[in-house]
Motif scaffolding. Structure first.
Motif, PDB file in Angstrom:
ATOM      1  N   UNK A 138       1.560   6.621  -6.766  1.00  0.00           N
ATOM      2  CA  UNK A 138       0.474   7.542  -7.113  1.00  0.00           C
ATOM      3  C   UNK A 138       0.890   8.991  -6.859  1.00  0.00           C
ATOM      4  N   UNK A 139       1.593   9.235  -5.765  1.00  0.00           N
ATOM      5  CA  UNK A 139       2.075  10.584  -5.461  1.00  0.00           C
ATOM      6  C   UNK A 139       3.023  11.076  -6.558  1.00  0.00           C
ATOM      7  N   UNK A 140       3.935  10.211  -6.991  1.00  0.00           N
ATOM      8  CA  UNK A 140       4.863  10.576  -8.061  1.00  0.00           C
ATOM      9  C   UNK A 140       4.118  10.834  -9.367  1.00  0.00           C
ATOM     10  N   UNK A 141       3.119  10.003  -9.657  1.00  0.00           N
ATOM     11  CA  UNK A 141       2.336  10.156 -10.887  1.00  0.00           C
ATOM     12  C   UNK A 141       1.580  11.484 -10.882  1.00  0.00           C
ATOM     13  N   UNK A 142       0.979  11.821  -9.753  1.00  0.00           N
ATOM     14  CA  UNK A 142       0.249  13.085  -9.640  1.00  0.00           C
ATOM     15  C   UNK A 142       1.213  14.264  -9.769  1.00  0.00           C
ATOM     16  N   UNK A 143       2.380  14.176  -9.142  1.00  0.00           N
ATOM     17  CA  UNK A 143       3.371  15.247  -9.252  1.00  0.00           C
ATOM     18  C   UNK A 143       3.823  15.417 -10.695  1.00  0.00           C
ATOM     19  N   UNK A 193       0.831  -1.210   0.000  1.00  0.00           N
ATOM     20  CA  UNK A 193       0.000   0.000   0.000  1.00  0.00           C
ATOM     21  C   UNK A 193       0.865   1.259   0.000  1.00  0.00           C
ATOM     22  N   UNK A 194       1.948   1.241   0.804  1.00  0.00           N
ATOM     23  CA  UNK A 194       2.859   2.390   0.824  1.00  0.00           C
ATOM     24  C   UNK A 194       3.485   2.606  -0.548  1.00  0.00           C
ATOM     25  N   UNK A 195       3.904   1.514  -1.176  1.00  0.00           N
ATOM     26  CA  UNK A 195       4.509   1.622  -2.512  1.00  0.00           C
ATOM     27  C   UNK A 195       3.500   2.164  -3.516  1.00  0.00           C
ATOM     28  N   UNK A 196       2.261   1.652  -3.464  1.00  0.00           N
ATOM     29  CA  UNK A 196       1.214   2.152  -4.358  1.00  0.00           C
ATOM     30  C   UNK A 196       0.955   3.635  -4.126  1.00  0.00           C
ATOM     31  N   UNK A 197       0.918   4.033  -2.876  1.00  0.00           N
ATOM     32  CA  UNK A 197       0.687   5.438  -2.529  1.00  0.00           C
ATOM     33  C   UNK A 197       1.831   6.311  -3.026  1.00  0.00           C
ATOM     34  N   UNK A 198       3.052   5.851  -2.850  1.00  0.00           N
ATOM     35  CA  UNK A 198       4.219   6.606  -3.324  1.00  0.00           C
ATOM     36  C   UNK A 198       4.207   6.719  -4.847  1.00  0.00           C
TER      37      UNK A 198
END
Length: 170
Positions: free
Chosen positions: A49-54, A42-47
């Motif tokens: 997603x954060x990079x993708x949004x950035x 989940x942490x990896x997925x969140x990270x």
């Protein structure tokens, strides 16, 4: 067999309880490991997603003014044509047009716009659109001889290709 070798009902119950507790501890350890793995995933997925949004926000920022700059291209073309028509004439009108053109180009360049004016360069199909070929003396085959309409890049992405005449291959 002696009396001491025979397990008593209390010892049987204790051994059974101990076995059940060991099994339960192992099951709980397995659950903990599964939860730990799920948490890491989940942490990896969140990270990610954060990079993708950035990355998406950065792309949107870089190309937010694409429409405006695209609509200004005919203004650049008109100023180019006016300056070409003025030729060698001098005077306040031509000076004013040149100043306006330079200021407009600077503002556009500050916002990521770059002019593609490839006279004398090799033809690049990614940035140029050939509209004809010619046989000029002294020009390298495949080089751009004339630009009918300048092209433009916005942050290294093609906004409009340059319309060019290309030297014919022998």
């Amino acid at each position: 067999m002696t009396q001491n070798d025979i397990p008593t009902p209390d010892q049987d119950a204790e051994a059974t309880l101990e076995s059940q507790l060991r099994d339960e501890i192992e099951a709980l350890r397995g659950e903990i490991e599964q939860l730990r793995a799920d948490s890491l995933r989940e942490r990896a997925d969140l990270e990610n997603q954060r990079k993708r949004v950035a990355r998406d926000v950065e792309q949107a920022r870089r190309f937010a003014n694409e429409r405006l700059l695209g609509e200004l291209l005919p203004v650049f073309d008109s100023l180019d044509a006016g300056l070409a028509a003025a030729g060698d004439q001098t005077g306040p009108l031509k000076d004013g047009m040149e100043l306006t053109y330079r200021q407009l180009l600077k503002v556009a360049a500050d916002n990521g716009l770059a002019v593609v004016d490839p006279v004398g360069q090799p033809f690049n199909p990614e940035h140029h659109q050939a509209i004809s070929q010619a046989d000029p003396a002294g020009a390298a085959p495949g080089s751009v001889l004339q630009v009918f309409q300048k092209g433009y890049l916005l942050n290294d992405r093609l906004l409009r290709p340059a319309l060019v005449v290309v030297a014919r291959h022998d």
